[in-house]
Design a protein around this motif. Structure first.
Motif, PDB file in Angstrom:
ATOM      1  N   VAL A  47     -21.498  36.859 189.560  1.00 39.09           N
ATOM      2  CA  VAL A  47     -20.154  37.009 188.971  1.00 39.09           C
ATOM      3  C   VAL A  47     -19.080  36.756 190.033  1.00 39.09           C
ATOM      4  N   ARG A  48     -19.302  37.280 191.230  1.00 40.21           N
ATOM      5  CA  ARG A  48     -18.316  37.078 192.300  1.00 40.21           C
ATOM      6  C   ARG A  48     -18.195  35.601 192.647  1.00 40.21           C
ATOM      7  N   ARG A  49     -19.330  34.882 192.722  1.00 42.66           N
ATOM      8  CA  ARG A  49     -19.289  33.462 193.039  1.00 42.66           C
ATOM      9  C   ARG A  49     -18.535  32.696 191.945  1.00 42.66           C
ATOM     10  N   ARG A  50     -18.801  33.056 190.693  1.00 45.81           N
ATOM     11  CA  ARG A  50     -18.139  32.372 189.579  1.00 45.81           C
ATOM     12  C   ARG A  50     -16.623  32.631 189.616  1.00 45.81           C
ATOM     13  N   THR A  51     -16.233  33.853 189.952  1.00 45.87           N
ATOM     14  CA  THR A  51     -14.803  34.180 190.053  1.00 45.87           C
ATOM     15  C   THR A  51     -14.137  33.365 191.160  1.00 45.87           C
ATOM     16  N   ASP A  52     -14.840  33.233 192.296  1.00 47.09           N
ATOM     17  CA  ASP A  52     -14.300  32.420 193.394  1.00 47.09           C
ATOM     18  C   ASP A  52     -14.138  30.963 192.979  1.00 47.09           C
ATOM     19  N   GLU A  53     -15.116  30.435 192.241  1.00 46.69           N
ATOM     20  CA  GLU A  53     -15.049  29.045 191.793  1.00 46.69           C
ATOM     21  C   GLU A  53     -13.882  28.838 190.830  1.00 46.69           C
ATOM     22  N   GLN A  54     -13.682  29.795 189.919  1.00 46.90           N
ATOM     23  CA  GLN A  54     -12.565  29.694 188.973  1.00 46.90           C
ATOM     24  C   GLN A  54     -11.223  29.733 189.716  1.00 46.90           C
ATOM     25  N   ALA A  55     -11.154  30.594 190.714  1.00 47.30           N
ATOM     26  CA  ALA A  55      -9.915  30.691 191.496  1.00 47.30           C
ATOM     27  C   ALA A  55      -9.653  29.384 192.234  1.00 47.30           C
ATOM     28  N   ALA A  56     -10.708  28.830 192.872  1.00 55.82           N
ATOM     29  CA  ALA A  56     -10.540  27.586 193.620  1.00 55.82           C
ATOM     30  C   ALA A  56     -10.077  26.457 192.706  1.00 55.82           C
ATOM     31  N   LYS A  57     -10.636  26.391 191.496  1.00 54.50           N
ATOM     32  CA  LYS A  57     -10.240  25.355 190.539  1.00 54.50           C
ATOM     33  C   LYS A  57      -8.784  25.526 190.110  1.00 54.50           C
ATOM     34  N   ALA A  75       0.746  31.404 198.589  1.00 54.07           N
ATOM     35  CA  ALA A  75       0.797  32.861 198.578  1.00 54.07           C
ATOM     36  C   ALA A  75      -0.272  33.442 197.649  1.00 54.07           C
ATOM     37  N   ALA A  76      -0.435  32.798 196.489  1.00 54.17           N
ATOM     38  CA  ALA A  76      -1.451  33.276 195.545  1.00 54.17           C
ATOM     39  C   ALA A  76      -2.852  33.125 196.141  1.00 54.17           C
ATOM     40  N   GLU A  77      -3.085  32.018 196.801  1.00 55.55           N
ATOM     41  CA  GLU A  77      -4.396  31.774 197.398  1.00 55.55           C
ATOM     42  C   GLU A  77      -4.693  32.803 198.492  1.00 55.55           C
ATOM     43  N   ALA A  78      -3.676  33.115 199.303  1.00 56.28           N
ATOM     44  CA  ALA A  78      -3.872  34.116 200.356  1.00 56.28           C
ATOM     45  C   ALA A  78      -4.144  35.488 199.758  1.00 56.28           C
ATOM     46  N   GLY A  79      -3.422  35.824 198.672  1.00 52.91           N
ATOM     47  CA  GLY A  79      -3.643  37.109 198.016  1.00 52.91           C
ATOM     48  C   GLY A  79      -5.042  37.217 197.429  1.00 52.91           C
ATOM     49  N   TYR A  80      -5.506  36.126 196.836  1.00 50.90           N
ATOM     50  CA  TYR A  80      -6.842  36.173 196.247  1.00 50.90           C
ATOM     51  C   TYR A  80      -7.913  36.270 197.332  1.00 50.90           C
ATOM     52  N   ARG A  81      -7.713  35.574 198.453  1.00 55.82           N
ATOM     53  CA  ARG A  81      -8.702  35.661 199.532  1.00 55.82           C
ATOM     54  C   ARG A  81      -8.867  37.102 200.011  1.00 55.82           C
ATOM     55  N   THR A  82      -7.758  37.818 200.052  1.00 55.77           N
ATOM     56  CA  THR A  82      -7.831  39.227 200.453  1.00 55.77           C
ATOM     57  C   THR A  82      -8.658  40.035 199.462  1.00 55.77           C
ATOM     58  N   ALA A  83      -8.388  39.806 198.144  1.00 56.10           N
ATOM     59  CA  ALA A  83      -9.131  40.542 197.114  1.00 56.10           C
ATOM     60  C   ALA A  83     -10.605  40.164 197.122  1.00 56.10           C
ATOM     61  N   SER A  84     -10.908  38.871 197.323  1.00 52.37           N
ATOM     62  CA  SER A  84     -12.287  38.422 197.350  1.00 52.37           C
ATOM     63  C   SER A  84     -13.029  38.992 198.553  1.00 52.37           C
ATOM     64  N   SER A  85     -12.321  39.048 199.687  1.00 48.81           N
ATOM     65  CA  SER A  85     -12.933  39.619 200.883  1.00 48.81           C
ATOM     66  C   SER A  85     -13.233  41.099 200.683  1.00 48.81           C
ATOM     67  N   ALA A  86     -12.362  41.796 199.931  1.00 42.99           N
ATOM     68  CA  ALA A  86     -12.599  43.217 199.661  1.00 42.99           C
ATOM     69  C   ALA A  86     -13.850  43.407 198.811  1.00 42.99           C
ATOM     70  N   ARG A 118      -9.155  40.210 187.973  1.00 42.37           N
ATOM     71  CA  ARG A 118      -7.852  40.321 187.307  1.00 42.37           C
ATOM     72  C   ARG A 118      -6.779  39.574 188.103  1.00 42.37           C
ATOM     73  N   LEU A 119      -6.821  39.709 189.419  1.00 43.10           N
ATOM     74  CA  LEU A 119      -5.844  38.992 190.244  1.00 43.10           C
ATOM     75  C   LEU A 119      -5.986  37.487 190.052  1.00 43.10           C
ATOM     76  N   GLN A 120      -7.220  37.003 190.011  1.00 43.41           N
ATOM     77  CA  GLN A 120      -7.437  35.561 189.809  1.00 43.41           C
ATOM     78  C   GLN A 120      -6.867  35.102 188.477  1.00 43.41           C
ATOM     79  N   ALA A 121      -7.111  35.872 187.415  1.00 38.15           N
ATOM     80  CA  ALA A 121      -6.626  35.498 186.092  1.00 38.15           C
ATOM     81  C   ALA A 121      -5.097  35.534 186.032  1.00 38.15           C
ATOM     82  N   GLU A 122      -4.495  36.542 186.651  1.00 35.22           N
ATOM     83  CA  GLU A 122      -3.035  36.641 186.647  1.00 35.22           C
ATOM     84  C   GLU A 122      -2.409  35.480 187.418  1.00 35.22           C
ATOM     85  N   GLN A 123      -2.995  35.182 188.564  1.00 34.32           N
ATOM     86  CA  GLN A 123      -2.461  34.077 189.361  1.00 34.32           C
ATOM     87  C   GLN A 123      -2.632  32.746 188.650  1.00 34.32           C
ATOM     88  N   ALA A 124      -3.764  32.530 187.999  1.00 34.79           N
ATOM     89  CA  ALA A 124      -3.986  31.282 187.264  1.00 34.79           C
ATOM     90  C   ALA A 124      -2.926  31.108 186.177  1.00 34.79           C
TER      91      ALA A 124
END
Length: 431
Positions: free
Chosen positions: A116-126, A153-164, A191-197
């Motif tokens: 699930v985490r990998r899929r979320t990262d892929e969706q964010a990257a896309k 800024a969104a990408e940096a914010g998501y990287r922080t959440a993904s790292s957590a 949720r952060l990924q979906a909001e940013q998208a």
């Protein structure tokens, strides 16, 4: 280099002592103000010419501007309908609405958590890639930068959440934390990924509304490539870059009507800021070292013969260009001075002859250029002293086309030979 001199103030009147039987002509050395002129071809420039293009493929839904209309910065000029961006925003909104309010459901172990985490990262990257592509297509540099900054800024914010969430997974694997706690971190990242998208897709749709980036006059379509080449940047006075690079504005691309199809990047409208007209002069390398900031210039326009225009040098480019004559030249940028009452208003792109006043000597001793002769390898002037001709070595200062400054050798009021010097003999009696 073409040099032209202008005597602005004379304190004495030239005297001609021509005799009908002689080709020798005499005059007087005068006190005057003399200018040394560098003449160069030039072009009238606009302060800014900003072309707004379609940020994505679609149709021209609304057009709020007419050719020649004067607009203010921020005015809505056109609205693009882009089904692709609209669908992307709607899909992002739906995905956000469908997210569970709590932790992700259906995760029974670490392997499922990792998937699930990998899929979320892929969706964010896309989503970030699509948003960056949409932003890069925006012509307005300020809007484009704002969108790219938002993506960053969104990408940096998501990287922080993904790292957590990754750290939480490592804690589970080491037995320090429970899977439930890690799932909470993953839920926050989803949720952060979906909001940013959604926010990025919504910003891309907002960018479909084209607003005037500067005050100016509207021209539909974009800059057309002229047969002779050139660039839109060449029509700008400097200080502000055009929103879109292109050919010189010798015409415009055919305007797209309302409802017409637009490919991404199609020019829709151009706003030309003529609030501060300027000029660019192409100065040869042999003359450019004489040109400095603040130097005045007289301007002649091919389109307005007889009209008087003035300008002042604002800057001289450091890097050279290849001149129209094939040599090395430098761009000199000038501000056009106030127009005289009744003078026509120049338009960007008009051809000009620019006469730069590179040096000036006030209250200078001057003689006609024809009085200067070369004797013994140095400049001399034939004078009349004690009633007889005498060749006097002189030192020259500012040199014009018609007159020359004498810094030493001749005094004001002295009689000098201004024509027929080849017929003068030293010591011969002067008339």
């Amino acid at each position: 280099m073409i040099i032209a001199g202008v005597v602005l103030l004379a304190s004495q009147t030239a005297v001609s002592c021509d005799e009908e039987t002689s080709a020798v002509r005499l005059g007087n050395a005068e006190v005057a103000t003399i200018d040394e002129i560098v003449e160069a071809p030039g072009t009238v420039t606009a302060r800014t010419a900003a072309t707004l293009t379609a940020p994505a493929a679609g149709t021209l839904g609304e057009l709020h501007a007419e050719p020649g209309q004067r607009v203010r910065k921020g005015d809505v000029l056109a609205v693009i309908d882009s089904p692709d961006l609209t669908r992307r925003r709607d899909a992002a909104r739906e995905a956000l609405a469908q997210l569970p309010s709590g932790s992700p459901a259906g995760i029974g172990g670490i392997s499922e958590f990792t998937a699930v985490r990998r899929r979320t990262d892929e969706q964010a990257a896309k989503a970030f890639e699509q948003a960056r592509e949409s932003a890069a297509a925006i012509a307005d540099p300020q809007v484009r930068k704002a969108l790219l900054d938002q993506v960053g800024a969104a990408e940096a914010g998501y990287r922080t959440a993904s790292s957590a969430s990754a750290a939480a997974l490592r804690s589970v694997q080491s037995g320090v934390a429970s899977l439930g706690r890690a799932m909470g971190s993953l839920s926050a990242a989803q949720r952060l990924q979906a909001e940013q998208a959604y926010e990025l897709a919504d910003a891309a749709v907002d960018a479909l509304t084209l607003r005037a980036p500067v005050d100016g006059v509207v021209q539909l379509g974009g800059p057309a490539q002229p047969a002779s080449g050139g660039s839109l940047a060449g029509l700008l006075a400097g200080g502000q870059a055009p929103a879109v690079a292109g050919g010189a504005v010798a015409g415009v691309d055919p305007a797209v009507p309302e409802g017409g199809y637009l490919a991404a990047g199609t020019p829709v409208v151009t706003v030309v800021d003529t609030g501060r007209l300027g000029l660019t002069a192409e100065v040869d390398e042999t003359d450019v070292l004489l040109v400095g900031d603040g130097i005045g210039a007289d301007i002649e326009l091919d389109a307005a013969p007889g009209a008087v225009f003035t300008a002042k040098v604002r800057s001289v480019d450091l890097l050279p260009t290849t001149s129209a004559r094939g040599g090395v030249s430098y761009q000199v940028r000038l501000d056009l001075g106030p127009l005289e009452k009744g003078s026509p208003t120049p338009r960007p792109g008009m051809s000009a002859i620019i006469r730069l006043k590179v040096r000036q000597a006030a209250d200078a001793i001057t003689v006609p250029a024809s009085a200067i002769v070369s004797t013994g390898g140095r400049e001399s002037v034939w004078t009349v002293r004690a009633g007889r001709y005498e060749a006097v070595p002189v030192r020259l200062g500012v040199q014009g086309e018609d007159t020359v400054q004498i810094t030493s050798g001749v005094n004001a009021g002295e009689r000098v030979v201004i024509a027929g010097a080849d017929q003068v003999t030293a010591g011969a009696e002067a008339p």
